[in-house]
Design a protein around this motif. Structure first.
Motif, PDB file in Angstrom:
ATOM      1  N   PHE A 241       0.838  -1.211   0.000  1.00  0.00           N
ATOM      2  CA  PHE A 241       0.000   0.000   0.000  1.00  0.00           C
ATOM      3  C   PHE A 241       0.871   1.259   0.000  1.00  0.00           C
ATOM      4  O   PHE A 241       0.605   2.211  -0.712  1.00  0.00           O
ATOM      5  CB  PHE A 241      -0.932   0.028   1.216  1.00  0.00           C
ATOM      6  N   LEU A 242       1.908   1.233   0.826  1.00  0.00           N
ATOM      7  CA  LEU A 242       2.804   2.387   0.903  1.00  0.00           C
ATOM      8  C   LEU A 242       3.459   2.637  -0.450  1.00  0.00           C
ATOM      9  O   LEU A 242       3.528   3.771  -0.931  1.00  0.00           O
ATOM     10  CB  LEU A 242       3.873   2.156   1.980  1.00  0.00           C
ATOM     11  N   LYS A 243       3.943   1.566  -1.058  1.00  0.00           N
ATOM     12  CA  LYS A 243       4.631   1.668  -2.343  1.00  0.00           C
ATOM     13  C   LYS A 243       3.666   2.233  -3.403  1.00  0.00           C
ATOM     14  O   LYS A 243       4.007   3.171  -4.130  1.00  0.00           O
ATOM     15  CB  LYS A 243       5.122   0.274  -2.749  1.00  0.00           C
ATOM     16  N   TYR A 244       2.482   1.662  -3.450  1.00  0.00           N
ATOM     17  CA  TYR A 244       1.453   2.132  -4.380  1.00  0.00           C
ATOM     18  C   TYR A 244       1.186   3.624  -4.169  1.00  0.00           C
ATOM     19  O   TYR A 244       1.150   4.415  -5.107  1.00  0.00           O
ATOM     20  CB  TYR A 244       0.176   1.306  -4.173  1.00  0.00           C
ATOM     21  N   ARG A 245       1.036   3.991  -2.889  1.00  0.00           N
ATOM     22  CA  ARG A 245       0.718   5.372  -2.543  1.00  0.00           C
ATOM     23  C   ARG A 245       1.811   6.338  -3.012  1.00  0.00           C
ATOM     24  O   ARG A 245       1.517   7.421  -3.524  1.00  0.00           O
ATOM     25  CB  ARG A 245       0.537   5.439  -1.014  1.00  0.00           C
ATOM     26  N   ILE A 248       1.744   6.645  -6.981  1.00  0.00           N
ATOM     27  CA  ILE A 248       0.685   7.448  -7.611  1.00  0.00           C
ATOM     28  C   ILE A 248       0.723   8.923  -7.231  1.00  0.00           C
ATOM     29  O   ILE A 248       0.093   9.739  -7.882  1.00  0.00           O
ATOM     30  CB  ILE A 248      -0.750   6.904  -7.344  1.00  0.00           C
ATOM     31  N   SER A 249       1.443   9.270  -6.158  1.00  0.00           N
ATOM     32  CA  SER A 249       1.407  10.662  -5.688  1.00  0.00           C
ATOM     33  C   SER A 249       2.490  11.506  -6.335  1.00  0.00           C
ATOM     34  O   SER A 249       3.619  11.054  -6.511  1.00  0.00           O
ATOM     35  CB  SER A 249       1.594  10.708  -4.170  1.00  0.00           C
ATOM     36  N   GLU A 253       1.840  16.546  -3.990  1.00  0.00           N
ATOM     37  CA  GLU A 253       0.899  15.896  -3.069  1.00  0.00           C
ATOM     38  C   GLU A 253       1.626  15.386  -1.829  1.00  0.00           C
ATOM     39  O   GLU A 253       1.140  15.526  -0.706  1.00  0.00           O
ATOM     40  CB  GLU A 253       0.170  14.744  -3.781  1.00  0.00           C
ATOM     41  N   VAL A 302       2.318   9.092   5.448  1.00  0.00           N
ATOM     42  CA  VAL A 302       2.113   8.920   4.005  1.00  0.00           C
ATOM     43  C   VAL A 302       1.083   7.815   3.773  1.00  0.00           C
ATOM     44  O   VAL A 302       0.114   7.991   3.038  1.00  0.00           O
ATOM     45  CB  VAL A 302       3.442   8.582   3.289  1.00  0.00           C
ATOM     46  N   LEU A 303       1.292   6.687   4.430  1.00  0.00           N
ATOM     47  CA  LEU A 303       0.370   5.545   4.285  1.00  0.00           C
ATOM     48  C   LEU A 303      -1.062   5.965   4.608  1.00  0.00           C
ATOM     49  O   LEU A 303      -2.008   5.579   3.924  1.00  0.00           O
ATOM     50  CB  LEU A 303       0.796   4.412   5.222  1.00  0.00           C
ATOM     51  N   LEU A 304      -1.194   6.762   5.667  1.00  0.00           N
ATOM     52  CA  LEU A 304      -2.520   7.111   6.169  1.00  0.00           C
ATOM     53  C   LEU A 304      -3.030   8.440   5.599  1.00  0.00           C
ATOM     54  O   LEU A 304      -4.120   8.881   5.946  1.00  0.00           O
ATOM     55  CB  LEU A 304      -2.493   7.157   7.701  1.00  0.00           C
ATOM     56  N   ASN A 305      -2.241   9.063   4.734  1.00  0.00           N
ATOM     57  CA  ASN A 305      -2.600  10.351   4.133  1.00  0.00           C
ATOM     58  C   ASN A 305      -2.926  11.399   5.205  1.00  0.00           C
ATOM     59  O   ASN A 305      -3.958  12.070   5.151  1.00  0.00           O
ATOM     60  CB  ASN A 305      -3.782  10.173   3.176  1.00  0.00           C
ATOM     61  N   LYS A 307      -2.243  14.859   6.823  1.00  0.00           N
ATOM     62  CA  LYS A 307      -1.656  16.153   6.484  1.00  0.00           C
ATOM     63  C   LYS A 307      -1.521  16.999   7.739  1.00  0.00           C
ATOM     64  O   LYS A 307      -2.169  16.721   8.750  1.00  0.00           O
ATOM     65  CB  LYS A 307      -2.548  16.865   5.481  1.00  0.00           C
ATOM     66  N   ARG A 361     -10.322   6.640  10.240  1.00  0.00           N
ATOM     67  CA  ARG A 361      -9.777   6.408   8.894  1.00  0.00           C
ATOM     68  C   ARG A 361      -8.491   5.579   8.961  1.00  0.00           C
ATOM     69  O   ARG A 361      -8.302   4.636   8.190  1.00  0.00           O
ATOM     70  CB  ARG A 361      -9.494   7.751   8.228  1.00  0.00           C
ATOM     71  N   LYS A 364      -9.148   2.025   9.555  1.00  0.00           N
ATOM     72  CA  LYS A 364      -9.641   1.336   8.362  1.00  0.00           C
ATOM     73  C   LYS A 364      -8.453   0.805   7.547  1.00  0.00           C
ATOM     74  O   LYS A 364      -8.506  -0.286   6.986  1.00  0.00           O
ATOM     75  CB  LYS A 364     -10.481   2.282   7.497  1.00  0.00           C
TER      76      LYS A 364
END
Lengths: 388, 388
Positions: A241-245, A248-249, A253, A302-305, A307, A361, A364
């Motif tokens: 998930f981290l890698k994907y995130r 794509i960012s 972002e 980053v994983l959890l977005n 900010k 969140r 989740k």
């Protein structure tokens, strides 16, 4: 009723934690032991090995009367903010004292230190400015500051519990009614010790043993042994998930993420393709200035977005999310209801979910690490535990 | 040298595609057949069953001389933009004709239709405005428009190839030198047919058979059979990433995604927790107005973090990424080098990666769907194929 507070992570709950809870009750002469416990993301920038409900249950069966969640805006933080959140919630819960482990054997006066800091904040800030330089982390600089201003601290750089104790003391000193501080010298295992020898071992050693497939029954209570049979979460569960995130960012972002400073976003983007595991990635990203823990926390954000604005918003709205209680703990909560500082969440419905959204969140995402992890918030009620 | 162009997806390459390439060469009397082929994300909003290099190789071994990638800003689109991108690249490659399958048996004059549209654009737009209403999709409204203005179209709503052919004709008519259009009546299987009976079956039927574990050797060339043994990608390979992505994103962030209109972001956020699979999620999200394909494309944009600005930027910078050629195809490319409209990418290094970034980033996500998928761009050279 009188309460003694403790600030904990229980990753997982072990015999040393049991000793801590017992001694807290004994030394404080309190009626209840109240634990403020990190939720599913922990201070050192990692997911908890088992979920918060299981860890709370272990605690309730082994000497703790009330477990309240330290939410992610305080738990997934450097020692300073972790301590600030922990003390904030213990103060809100009207604890008269707090008890914490320390790796300093001598009779160090934490309360006096807290008072000193409160009264000399200006000098401390000035000295920090003078000593600050780009090759040193914040913690390293603070160590230098206190070496100069308060030499009796005897900081060696290898006493994480002592340092955390100092931070608790500073935070506690800011309140009108500071709690009595009760230091408890650690026994049996130093914080970072990686070996298991007797009945008490560090959580680090225990997690290592679990991952290697060794038995840990000797050093954890029965409930923990049985909980650990369900699943064991590590960062590896979230690596894809981290890698994907990160893939794509855009750097723009990533720059919005909390604590993304000094071009770290470019490091993440450029190093992500070469790493074959979370471990490899962290080793590649970390520098002298940014320690492994600091980077791991950043990668959690980053994983959890998460900010900066999310953290600030969450800091402004504090809740006491009750994970569980014994009869005694419940009685304490009832008795103090009128004087407790923040709203008590004893059930998370749609409305509370909104109020508590950053943790909801994040949980989740935590849940996505393993299909065996159950829903963490919505529709959950506090565990009622009646240990023998 | 003369070229006949074809616009394809090859998901995967099958005997019908082989027939198409052969007939294109025969009917056009061209020296080479040039295919503009969707990369790894396809028109109907899904990842390709096998990667673009494998699919290009299959084509080169079975009647195609040159394969150029239709990049994601054109491939992952409604029929209009898909056709626009396909025709744009065939025009850029200086094809004299283009050949396409159609499900209309009669001798329909596509070229004349293209000319009609070019000359009556204003009337068409006005009629569209008049007939447009919120319960109909764009495609449905356009069908109504042409029923009124150009009744000889005989639209039944069940001729996707005919409709695509009309769109090619419209696009082609916009150029100073339109290509000759060569319609090829489909044989053996209708587009959406789900059964396999003889040597020619639709790609839909073939994918269905593959997923059910049936043999498809009868309807695909040898190379496809062998490629499909490596892996088969479906949306399921990305479901967890999509779910994670929707969970961590705020509605404000989702609103920035290309084609996220009319509050669809709220639908995604509110329906994500209940769905147990991609299939279930799409079924829950789709409405009368937003067809399954439309939603699947939207979910691709979400998965790949494609914003309106990304698409617009990519539309402005067109490249011809060569996936492979036969000797003949290579000779054609050399001969036309000076007159070809866009830069030819025959190797993607750091510089080209930047120019081609939307496709490169999307392919990185595509690669995460299965560890067996190899690097898709960086350091890749065109396949040189010399079929017997």
């Amino acid at each position: 009723m009188k309460a003694c507070g403790i600030i904990v992570e229980y990753n997982p709950f072990h015999n040393g934690h049991n000793y801590h809870a017992k001694k807290a009750r004994e030394l404080s002469k309190a009626d209840v032991v109240v634990a403020v416990m990190s939720g599913n993301f922990l201070q050192r920038g990692e997911p908890a090995i088992i979920d918060k409900w299981m860890r709370a249950n272990e605690a309730l069966q082994n000497g703790v009367d009330l477990v309240v969640e330290l939410p992610i805006q305080w738990s997934l933080q450097s020692a300073d903010y972790f301590a600030r959140g922990g003390i904030l919630l213990l103060q809100a819960l009207k604890c008269e004292s707090y008890c914490f482990g320390t790796d300093v054997a001598s009779e160090f006066d934490y309360q006096a230190f807290g008072k000193f800091v409160k009264e000399n904040q200006k000098t401390i800030n000035q000295t920090f400015q003078q000593l600050s330089n780009p090759t040193m982390s914040y913690a390293q600089t603070m160590t230098e500051v206190y070496r100069e201003l308060y030499p009796q601290l005897l900081l060696t750089g290898e006493q994480p519990n002592h340092v955390l104790g100092l931070t608790y003391a500073q935070e506690n000193a800011q309140y009108t009614n500071p709690m009595t501080s009760i230091p408890l010298p650690r026994v049996g295992a130093s914080y970072h010790s990686k070996e298991i020898h007797n009945e008490i071992a560090s959580a680090t050693a225990i997690r290592k043993a679990i991952i290697e497939g060794l038995l840990v029954e000797q050093v954890v209570p029965q409930q923990t042994t049985s909980d650990l049979q369900a699943y064991q979460i590590t960062w590896n569960n979230y690596w894809e998930f981290l890698k994907y995130r990160i893939i794509i960012s855009s750097v723009d972002e990533l720059r919005e993420i909390y604590q993304m400073v000094e071009g770290l976003e470019y490091r993440l983007k450029s190093l992500i393709y070469e790493a074959n595991s979370f471990e490899e990635f962290v080793q590649a990203v970390k520098t002298k200035r940014y320690t492994q823990t600091r980077i791991q926390r950043l990668l959690c954000y980053v994983l959890l977005n998460i900010k900066t604005s999310d953290i600030k918003e969450a800091w402004e709205s504090n809740y006491l999310h009750v994970l569980g209680f014994t009869e005694n703990g419940q009685r304490y909560l009832k008795e103090k209801k009128a004087v407790i500082d923040y709203p008590v969440l004893s059930k998370i419905g749609k409305k509370e979910e909104q109020a508590y959204k950053l943790t909801v969140r994040s949980d989740k995402v935590y849940q996505m690490g393993n299909p065996l992890i159950l829903e963490q918030n919505f529709g959950k009620f506090p565990i009622r535990s009646n240990p023998l």
